[in-house]
Design an enzyme around this catalytic site. Structure first.
Site, PDB file in Angstrom:
ATOM      1  CE  LYS A   1      22.095  85.891  34.764  1.00 38.45           C
ATOM      2  NZ  LYS A   1      20.908  86.576  35.279  1.00 38.45           N
TER       3      LYS A   1
ATOM      4  CE1 TYR B   1      22.696  82.998  32.409  1.00 36.39           C
ATOM      5  CE2 TYR B   1      24.231  81.557  33.543  1.00 36.39           C
ATOM      6  CZ  TYR B   1      23.021  82.215  33.501  1.00 36.39           C
ATOM      7  OH  TYR B   1      22.135  82.093  34.538  1.00 36.39           O
TER       8      TYR B   1
ATOM      9  CD  GLN C   1      30.215  65.761  34.072  1.00 36.65           C
ATOM     10  OE1 GLN C   1      30.925  64.782  34.196  1.00 36.65           O
ATOM     11  NE2 GLN C   1      29.362  65.883  33.061  1.00 36.65           N
TER      12      GLN C   1
HETATM   13  N1  UDP Z   1      24.807  66.954  31.320  1.00 41.60           N
HETATM   14  C1  UDP Z   1      24.726  65.609  31.017  1.00 41.60           C
HETATM   15  N2  UDP Z   1      23.720  65.158  30.197  1.00 41.60           N
HETATM   16  C2  UDP Z   1      22.786  65.995  29.663  1.00 41.60           C
HETATM   17  C3  UDP Z   1      22.853  67.377  29.981  1.00 41.60           C
HETATM   18  C4  UDP Z   1      23.879  67.819  30.811  1.00 41.60           C
HETATM   19  O1  UDP Z   1      25.566  64.802  31.470  1.00 41.60           O
HETATM   20  O2  UDP Z   1      21.915  65.535  28.923  1.00 41.60           O
HETATM   21  C5  UDP Z   1      25.871  67.417  32.227  1.00 41.60           C
HETATM   22  C6  UDP Z   1      26.628  68.643  31.755  1.00 41.60           C
HETATM   23  O3  UDP Z   1      27.713  68.293  30.945  1.00 41.60           O
HETATM   24  C7  UDP Z   1      27.069  69.244  33.079  1.00 41.60           C
HETATM   25  C8  UDP Z   1      25.944  68.883  34.050  1.00 41.60           C
HETATM   26  O4  UDP Z   1      25.254  67.794  33.431  1.00 41.60           O
HETATM   27  O5  UDP Z   1      28.256  68.651  33.535  1.00 41.60           O
HETATM   28  C9  UDP Z   1      24.964  70.008  34.312  1.00 41.60           C
HETATM   29  O6  UDP Z   1      24.581  70.520  33.062  1.00 41.60           O
HETATM   30  P1  UDP Z   1      23.467  71.627  32.895  1.00 41.60           P
HETATM   31  O7  UDP Z   1      23.410  71.971  31.444  1.00 41.60           O
HETATM   32  O8  UDP Z   1      22.221  71.195  33.560  1.00 41.60           O
HETATM   33  O9  UDP Z   1      23.967  72.875  33.745  1.00 41.60           O
HETATM   34  P2  UDP Z   1      25.386  73.608  33.927  1.00 41.60           P
HETATM   35  O10 UDP Z   1      26.444  72.893  33.132  1.00 41.60           O
HETATM   36  O11 UDP Z   1      25.173  74.991  33.460  1.00 41.60           O
HETATM   37  O12 UDP Z   1      25.646  73.484  35.373  1.00 41.60           O
END
Ligand code: UDP
Length: 323
Positions: A149, A145, A209
């Protein structure tokens, strides 16, 4: 204007179509329905200024008649898609974007590409301004990804420099709201669905995070303004309120009236530790900044998902896909 929206049946693309139609424009929406859904276009079905074509923009194509703009939203975008659709993501970011750029060039139309905060990878600079070049693992699980992008951005700049196409690049940060897929595994639909089902909320890692969540209406407004702007360089469109994921889980649980129950799970590889947009450029160039507070946006999102969670429970499914 007459505008092509590629990926127009997806979460963001369909909201963009709504916005353009509401302004009185004519829209040709293209989507191969890999992750998009015609259900997202339900409200536009009877609209004479709106047309939907089921089409994969990775295959060569043209559109009859004049065009003022091509807006490219086409790509799977969730970490569960990074596993399942890695090659499709690389193909749509490269070949799909190339075909959309050729269309814009041919029609002397403006071109907007929706790119991502993933361009910054796991950033070493905080908050992230567009001047930061990023920290991306080119061979990690998210690389399909991120690099797709980033390639799309490079390609867009090359069309601008070589062919004079009027291009704009948006970098989108964690946008949420109605029409996200219930099972796309991202933190917003996953936790909202869990909270509505009365299940523990899955937090990956220790939840320290951070992400910065932008409500979809704000995002669409920024992307619409960007189409009218003359600057070809990337513009961050996101909400600078930064939230640790554990705090986010507590907010979602609280809004759903759920007692706090968190299920900690391992942090996925290369999960960015902090993410927050510097939106100075968006403020200056577009006069834009987000308006919808997180709690309000989440309330609207909960309302949207309530019915879907109930329907999925009736069918005996709808649990978020494993990561
Ligand atoms: N995350 C989480 N629980 C979940 C799904 C995601 O804690 O059920 C965390 C994930 O590890 C990340 C953050 O939430 O740190 C955002 O994840 P998402 O997949 O929404 O988007 P991205 O990582 O691409 O920003």
């Amino acid at each position: 204007m007459r505008i092509v929206v590629a990926g127009g049946a997806g979460f963001l693309g369909s909201h963009y179509c709504d916005r353009l139609i509401a302004e009185g424009h004519t829209v040709v929406c293209l989507d191969n329905l890999a992750t998009g859904s015609e259900e997202n276009l339900e409200g536009l079905r009877r609209e004479p200024r709106f047309a939907f074509e089921e089409r994969d923009v990775c295959e060569p194509f043209t559109i009859a008649g004049g065009l003022d703009a091509v807006a490219n939203f086409a790509s799977p975008a969730s970490p569960v898609d990074f596993k399942r659709l890695s090659l499709e993501i690389l193909r749509v970011g490269s070949q799909g974007t190339w075909n959309c750029l050729e269309l814009a060039r041919d029609k002397q139309a403006r071109f907007l590409i929706t790119c991502t905060s993933e361009a910054y990878g796991d950033p070493l600079v905080h908050p992230q301004s567009e001047a930061y070049w990023g920290n991306v693992n080119p061979v990690g699980p998210r690389s399909c990804y991120d690099e797709s992008k980033r390639f799309a951005e490079a390609l867009t700049m090359a069309f601008h420099r070589r062919h004079g196409v009027a291009t704009r690049i948006a970098r989108i940060f964690n946008t949420y709201g109605p029409r996200m897929r219930l099972d796309d595994g991202r933190v917003v639909p996953a936790l909202v669905a869990q909270a509505l089902r009365g299940e523990p909320l899955t937090v990956f890692g220790d939840g320290s995070q951070t992400r910065s969540f932008c409500y979809v209406d704000d995002e669409i407004d920024g992307l619409r303004r960007l189409l009218d702007c003359d600057d070809p360089y990337p513009v961050n469109i996101g909400n600078p309120r930064e939230t640790p994921i554990i705090e986010f889980a507590r907010i979602v649980g609280g809004l759903a009236g759920q007692p706090e129950r968190i299920a900690f799970q391992p942090l996925p590889a290369d999960d960015p530790k902090r993410r927050c947009p510097d939106i100075t450029r968006a403020r200056q160039l577009l006069g834009w900044e987000p308006r919808v507070p997180l709690e309000e946006g989440l309330r609207r999102t909960l309302d949207y998902f309530r019915e879907r969670v109930r329907a999925a429970a009736g069918r005996g499914g709808g649990a978020p896909a494993p990561r």
